[in-house]
Design a protein around this motif. Structure first.
Motif, mmCIF file in Angstrom:
data_model
loop_
_atom_site.group_PDB
_atom_site.id
_atom_site.type_symbol
_atom_site.label_atom_id
_atom_site.label_comp_id
_atom_site.label_asym_id
_atom_site.label_seq_id
_atom_site.Cartn_x
_atom_site.Cartn_y
_atom_site.Cartn_z
ATOM 1 N N UNK A 1 5.441 2.907 2.579
ATOM 2 C CA UNK A 1 4.744 1.653 2.275
ATOM 3 C C UNK A 1 3.772 1.231 3.370
ATOM 4 N N UNK A 2 3.424 2.171 4.246
ATOM 5 C CA UNK A 2 2.540 1.830 5.369
ATOM 6 C C UNK A 2 1.241 1.204 4.880
ATOM 7 N N UNK B 1 0.647 -0.835 2.499
ATOM 8 C CA UNK B 1 0.759 -2.274 2.211
ATOM 9 C C UNK B 1 0.535 -3.105 3.475
ATOM 10 N N UNK B 2 1.033 -2.602 4.589
ATOM 11 C CA UNK B 2 0.902 -3.354 5.840
ATOM 12 C C UNK B 2 -0.534 -3.283 6.357
ATOM 13 N N UNK B 3 -1.134 -2.094 6.212
ATOM 14 C CA UNK B 3 -2.528 -1.962 6.648
ATOM 15 C C UNK B 3 -3.406 -2.892 5.838
ATOM 16 N N UNK B 4 -3.143 -2.928 4.560
ATOM 17 C CA UNK B 4 -3.917 -3.797 3.682
ATOM 18 C C UNK B 4 -3.805 -5.250 4.157
ATOM 19 N N UNK B 5 -2.591 -5.651 4.509
ATOM 20 C CA UNK B 5 -2.371 -7.027 4.977
ATOM 21 C C UNK B 5 -3.178 -7.293 6.240
ATOM 22 N N UNK B 6 -3.218 -6.299 7.122
ATOM 23 C CA UNK B 6 -3.976 -6.464 8.365
ATOM 24 C C UNK B 6 -5.465 -6.702 8.064
ATOM 25 N N UNK B 7 -6.026 -5.878 7.176
ATOM 26 C CA UNK B 7 -7.455 -6.043 6.864
ATOM 27 C C UNK B 7 -7.719 -7.373 6.168
ATOM 28 N N UNK B 8 -6.792 -7.780 5.336
ATOM 29 C CA UNK B 8 -6.956 -9.082 4.676
ATOM 30 C C UNK B 8 -7.002 -10.180 5.737
ATOM 31 N N UNK C 1 -3.281 -2.993 16.955
ATOM 32 C CA UNK C 1 -4.209 -2.716 15.864
ATOM 33 C C UNK C 1 -5.502 -3.512 16.064
ATOM 34 N N UNK D 1 -8.469 3.459 12.851
ATOM 35 C CA UNK D 1 -7.982 3.930 11.559
ATOM 36 C C UNK D 1 -9.121 4.249 10.606
#
Lengths: 221, 1027
Positions: free
Chosen positions: A14-15, A17-24, A108, A145
């Motif tokens: 699920x990595x 999902x977390x990356x997506x949250x960071x960009x959001x 990050x 990334x």
């Protein structure tokens, strides 16, 4: 000491999902900063002045008592200098905006290069050239990334018009800018508060790695 | 090797069967245990291989239980397993192992008994050193008899609960040998020998005893030379025999080892007999208890002789003046390991120690070169190969001639260590002469020295050392002073620090890009004045790691005041554009094999384990700002603390600005003196005033009034102040005033004009500002202020528990927007607290009022829930770890309620992070062991929108059994020693993360939940391909 994360994340599925949250979060911070500014005051200003004002506004958001809890873990750095051989002190190249999740361990980051878009702008030179998107392509600026961002400060014309011009320029300079064929230039709204967000995909010239560049157009007049 | 005993049978078992049985019982035969049972393989170890080799040759060493992070890493020896024939041999083995001063526990297996010895206690008295004995009948229950020696107990750290006391420094060889050298030196000096002659004679005898114990100077050899052994190695020593032997050795081996010729006329028969007798085990005057009969110089590691001698030198006048100090061997190995990680030292690479002392670093470098070359060619090195490895690679310099000579001796003994006894004498081989060639007696800053210029021209591949930490002498003729005058613009140095000057000086000796490892004062990272040094140093070097040993100061350097830090850098090189500096501040509480059983540390460290959970990364750009807060939060906090403190610094005016704007005076208390002394002036204002006595308040906590017994009227004869300090400090001795303790335990408002003690701070204002001062006193009494002052202070938590006036100046204060009625409310609350404190009863109400004060401060500063948890946990738990303390509250298991709170915080942090973009929720289950050691936090990420998932806590379970089914293989293969190396180990498995941690309260604080969440997110977000 060799405590590198050599084992990686194994099969952690699920990595993304977390990356997506960071960009959001990154785009929300840009939106919140922009919301705190009066764009009309910056129609004639230089890029550095707008970047300075936007950074302060984002900082204000991050320090606001009412901001969401996640905001406390972020910082935004303006003009972050890069260590480079042969360049010391003020001579070092600087990143316009760096968003950093402030925590221990590896932090990050997401980097934006900012450019004005007005009647004097020559896209090839100013926006896409060696001092613009070209910095990410050549590896002069780091793309964490494999993602990076361009902030377009629109001082004349509308955002859709500039979006079209940017899209056309990419299409016309497909090879020079190492644009990936599919899907090319596309609308990519990360947060509703930044409706004029687009995505182009490239290959970094130095490393050959994929590079996704978000283009966020902000009106300043 | 002890192979000859292997197949001899005795009683029921053959020896090997007996050993196998014992290893089985202890769980050492299990392939996943840390036991290394192949002596040949052990001998390849770069740091300990030479010791294992000697133990295998002469102690029947069969294997070693190692604490190690992975199979390929050097392990820390925890238990030796040796075989003996009988009681006498077992004792002898114990004595030899004690001489190595390397391993805390020794198991000796014999046909009739199995013994556990203390490897750090020589056992001079009956039974001393013997910890436990089991006869053959108990073999089948060995795991019960030696329960805490099983593989499982060592892996889980339980062994140190039972046997932790073995680490007492005073019984170890290192401490006793030093004490003995001191005693012997004192006797010789009292008998009229000067320092050089005394050191020379002692050094010479170390050399002779080494040759004798190695049997290089065998009876046969001495007889051949016409020398009676007793005429050199006993109280009956004779000058003629001694000089004859000295001459023979000079002729046969080397003429330069401790040349005593210049002192020949000073050394009398009495001196010689004194030294020879003591080395043979005599008591020199019937009053000193010396242990020389215990020493076997063929077992004492040369590098240990070197470090002990360094301490010995330090204690004499020369050493203390120059600021030299010894470097513990564990630290030497740590520095060299770190450099080897970057680039292994190998043939062809030159090494320099610009302040070599007695050569501890150089000896270990040489040892590593020998080991690598041996592995490379697959056989022992010939004497001439050893000689060229030494002469072509190892260089050092020091101002102290004695230090240079002991360096030479140590290096030559290291060479001899690697040579077979029979080939040393009579083969034509000669030891090289190092002094004046490789080891230079000179000042590293002396540009006029030809030898120094020669070393500069060589440009070394590696520079190592522990430069002196003294101040550069204020003498224009001092080479370092001259150098500083010329270079201070480009190479700033703070407070005349010689160590900082040495750090710069490495540029002149190292090749560009050469790896450098230096031990510098830890205050280099923190002191205010060091900012220009830090800015420039991190700009001009590619620093890849900084390890701050402040918290381990008392166990690494027992008796020393100044903490150290190891700096690792590539000299004059530019780092990668996104480089970070790995930093690490080991806490004693996280060193299970080093921490004391109760309370404060006090045992000397016998190992240094790098624990991954304490690693931090500091972006190079942060370091280049020179801000000490970055290093302070890296050691004592996290990025959260740094972000909070920086945010508040930006958001609010500082106390300095506020007090200036409001016309408040702030100063340290006056230095009151007796009349009649020079440089003082009478101060009539002090007459009849009362002064606060800090010694009475030594152990006080939070105060709201100064107790009567801590006040005294200043006698008329003491109403004088130093002229040099001026009379400004008197401004803060007038009411209304606040007295602020240097350790920030209290800030007491007073309406009586009290004299503020020196080093404590006073804040004073006008009559009409009494309410404002009360409000400030309330603010200064808050948890936040203690927290902020701790982090802002350069010394607190590093060297001394205090903050300064400058630290208070930087304090953010949220009074800017407050109106007078709000300030009045704060003042009223403070007055209430003062009243409760005065009457001395109703402590509950006082607690409530203090709680209210903290709430007001937190609100005024706009602190969030998580930030308040950071502050609270820091003050209640982490701050108690200061100076290596290991408080019981921190290490005892968390309660169910605390564990639940931890789990909820962790869940909320992770849920909140993804809340805007994903329906992910986090199900947290905590498995806590019955014993106080292991807990596993299972974090399952579930795609399920809706309410947060309630955490589950499973106590009194065997967590590994619960988790084993899922991750056993990964865990057992790679993380056996997680407790020592990775106290925050994380394993990722599909949508679940397992977080392994000690079942201790410190690891289940709410603030730890934030740190754990940050660590997980950092790892996920920065993993390759995470996007």
């Amino acid at each position: 000491m060799d405590f590198t994360r050599s084992e990686g994340l194994g099969g952690f599925s699920l990595a993304g999902d977390y990356s997506e949250a960071f960009y959001v979060h990154v785009f929300q911070m840009v939106a919140e900063g922009y919301k705190r500014l009066d764009p009309c005051r910056y129609s004639e200003n230089e890029e550095e002045e707008i970047t300075g004002a936007l950074t302060e506004a984002i900082q204000e958001f991050l320090e606001d008592d009412g901001s969401p809890d996640w905001a406390a873990a972020y910082s935004v750095v303006e003009d972050c200098p890069l260590p480079q051989p042969g360049r010391m002190g003020r001579k070092r190249r600087r990143l316009d905006f760096t968003f950093i999740r402030s925590q221990r361990g590896e932090r990050p980051k997401f980097v934006f290069e900012a450019k004005r878009l007005n009647k004097n702008t020559r896209l090839a030179k100013h926006y896409f050239g060696q001092d613009g998107l070209g910095r990410f392509l050549s590896g002069t600026y780091p793309a964490y990334n494999d993602r990076a961002g361009m902030l377009g400060y629109v001082q004349t014309g509308s955002e859709p018009t500039w979006a079209e011009r940017l899209s056309n320029h990419l299409a016309e300079n497909h090879d020079a800018l190492v644009v990936e064929d599919s899907p090319g230039w596309q609308t990519s709204v990360v947060t509703e508060a930044l409706p004029h967000t687009y995505l182009s995909r490239h290959r970094a010239t130095a490393s050959g790695t994929p590079l996704a560049v978000y283009h966020v157009l902000l009106r300043f007049y | 090797m002890y192979r000859e005993y292997m197949y001899t049978t005795f009683g029921e078992y053959s020896r090997m069967e007996l050993l196998d049985q014992a290893l089985n019982q202890l769980g050492y035969s299990d392939a996943s245990s840390g036991y290394a049972g192949d002596p040949d393989e052990l001998c390849q170890d770069p740091a300990y291989g030479h010791l294992y080799r000697r133990a295998a040759q002469r102690c029947g060493l069969q294997g070693v239980y190692l604490l190690r992070r992975s199979e390929r890493k050097t392990g820390v020896p925890a238990v030796y397993v040796c075989q003996a024939e009988n009681d006498g041999q077992a004792r002898k083995i114990h004595r030899s192992v004690w001489n190595q001063d390397t391993v805390p526990l020794l198991i000796v297996v014999s046909p009739t008994f199995i013994r556990l010895y203390n490897g750090f206690d020589s056992g001079t008295e009956t039974q001393r050193g013997l910890l436990k004995e089991v006869d053959q009948s108990g073999l089948s229950r060995l795991n019960e008899a030696l329960g805490s020696l099983t593989a499982r107990s060592i892996d889980s750290g339980r062994v140190w609960e039972d046997w932790g006391a073995v680490r007492r420094h005073d019984q170890r060889l290192e401490g006793r040998f030093l004490k003995n050298l001191r005693g012997l030196d004192e006797v010789l000096r009292n008998d009229g020998l000067d320092r050089t002659a005394s050191h020379g004679l002692i050094g010479k005898f170390i050399y002779l005893r080494y040759l004798r114990d190695r049997e290089i100077l065998s009876d046969d050899r001495l007889e051949k030379w016409g020398i009676m052994p007793a005429h050199v190695f006993s109280r009956d020593a004779r000058l003629t025999a001694f000089w004859a032997l000295d001459g023979r050795l000079r002729e046969e081996l080397n003429g330069s080892i401790f040349p005593l010729e210049p002192k020949r006329h000073e050394i009398l028969k009495a001196h010689l007999q004194q030294v020879a007798g003591v080395f043979a085990g005599d008591d020199p005057n019937g009053q000193l208890s010396l242990d020389f009969e215990l020493y076997d110089f063929s077992f004492i590691p040369t590098e240990l002789l070197s470090t002990v001698y360094e301490q010995f030198l330090h204690e004499t006048a020369e050493g203390s003046k120059s600021g030299a100090y010894y470097t513990p061997l564990t630290l030497v190995n740590f520095v060299l390991d770190e450099l080897d990680e970057k680039r292994p030292l190998e043939e062809g690479m030159t090494v320099l120690d610009p302040s070599c002392g007695s050569g501890a670093f150089l000896v270990q470098c040489y040892r590593r070169l020998i080991g690598r070359k041996r592995r490379q060619i697959g056989q022992s090195l010939k004497p001439r190969e050893l000689r060229s490895l030494l002469e072509d690679h190892i260089y050092g310099m020091d101002r102290d001639g004695d230090a240079c000579r002991i360096t030479e001796l140590s290096l030559l003994l290291t060479l001899l260590d690697a040579v077979e006894t029979r080939t040393v004498l009579g083969s034509g081989f000669k030891l090289p002469k190092l002094c004046e060639k490789n080891i230079i007696e000179a000042d590293a800053f002396d540009e006029d020295s030809e030898a120094i210029r020669g070393l500069k021209d060589m440009r070394f591949d590696r520079v190592v050392g522990n430069p002196p930490w003294a101040k550069i002498p204020n003498d224009s003729e001092e080479p370092a002073r001259k150098w500083l005058k010329q270079h201070k613009k480009r190479h700033p140095v703070s407070n005349d620090s010689l160590a900082e000057a040495f750090a710069w000086r490495t540029h002149d000796f190292a090749k560009d890009g050469a790896e450098v490892g230096l031990l510098l004062p830890a205050m280099t990272l923190f002191k205010h004045a060091g900012k220009p040094f830090r800015q420039r140093f991190f700009e001009e070097n590619d620093v890849w790691a900084v390890v701050n040993f402040s918290n381990m100061r008392k166990i690494l350097f027992p008796g020393a005041d100044h903490p150290c830090a190891a700096f690792f850098f590539r000299s004059q090189a530019t780092p990668h554009m996104d480089a970070t500096i790995l930093t690490y501040a080991p806490f004693v509480v996280n060193q299970p094999a080093n921490r004391a059983e109760k309370g404060r540390g006090g045992k000397a460290a016998w190992n240094l384990v790098v624990n991954a959970s304490e690693l931090r990364e500091i972006p190079i750009e942060e370091a280049r700002l020179g801000d000490s807060l970055v290093w302070k939060t890296a050691m004592w906090g996290s990025g959260r603390d740094l972000a909070l403190l920086r945010r508040l610094r930006r958001r609010f005016p500082t106390f300095g600005e506020f007090s200036e704007a409001n016309g408040l005076a702030m100063h340290e208390g006056p230095q009151i003196r007796h009349g009649g002394t020079a440089g003082v002036v009478h101060v009539p204002e002090l007459v009849g005033k009362r002064q606060v006595l800090m010694q009475v308040l030594k152990s006080c906590g939070r105060l709201f009034g100064i107790p009567e017994d801590a006040l005294r009227v200043i006698p008329p004869g003491e109403c004088f102040a130093r002229k040099r300090g001026g009379l400004k400090p008197l401004d803060v001795c007038r009411s209304p005033q606040i007295i602020v303790d240097a350790a920030r335990r209290f800030a007491v408002f007073s309406n009586e004009s009290l004299v503020v003690p020196p080093r404590q701070l006073g804040i004073a204002g006008k009559e009409e500002q009494a309410d404002l001062l009360r409000a400030i006193a309330l603010f200064l009494s808050s948890d936040f202020v203690t927290y902020q002052q701790f982090f802002a202070s350069t010394e607190w938590g590093i060297r001394a528990d205090r903050a300064t006036k400058e630290t208070l100046h930087e304090l953010p204060i949220p009074f800017g927007d407050m109106d007078s009625s709000e300030l009045h409310d704060w003042a009223r609350l403070y007055a209430e607290l003062q009243e409760k404190a005065r009457t001395g009863d109703d402590s509950d109400t006082q607690e409530q009022l203090l709680g209210e004060a903290n709430r007001r401060v937190n609100k005024a500063l706009g602190l969030r829930k998580n930030e308040i948890a950071l502050i609270r946990d820091f003050l209640v738990y982490r701050k108690q770890l200061i100076e290596g303390r290991v408080p019981h509250e921190a290490t005892s298991p968390a309660s169910d309620r605390e564990t639940q709170a931890y789990a909820k915080h962790l869940r909320d942090e992770l849920d909140a992070f993804v809340a805007d973009s994903s329906p992910l929720r986090h199900a947290i289950t905590v498995y806590r062991g019955e014993e106080n050691r292991l807990a596993v936090v299972e974090i399952e990420a579930v795609k399920k929108a809706g309410r947060p998932i309630e955490p589950e806590i499973h106590s009194a379970v065997e967590p590994l059994t619960e988790i084993a089914r899922k991750v056993q293989n990964v865990f057992e293969k790679h993380h056996r020693h997680w407790l020592y190396y990775e106290r925050g180990l994380r394993i990722y498995d599909r949508n679940t993360i397992y977080l392994f941690k000690p079942n201790e309260r410190l690891h289940f604080l709410e603030s730890q939940a934030l740190v754990d969440a940050d660590d997980l997110l950092s790892e996920i977000l920065t993993a390759r391909g995470a996007s």
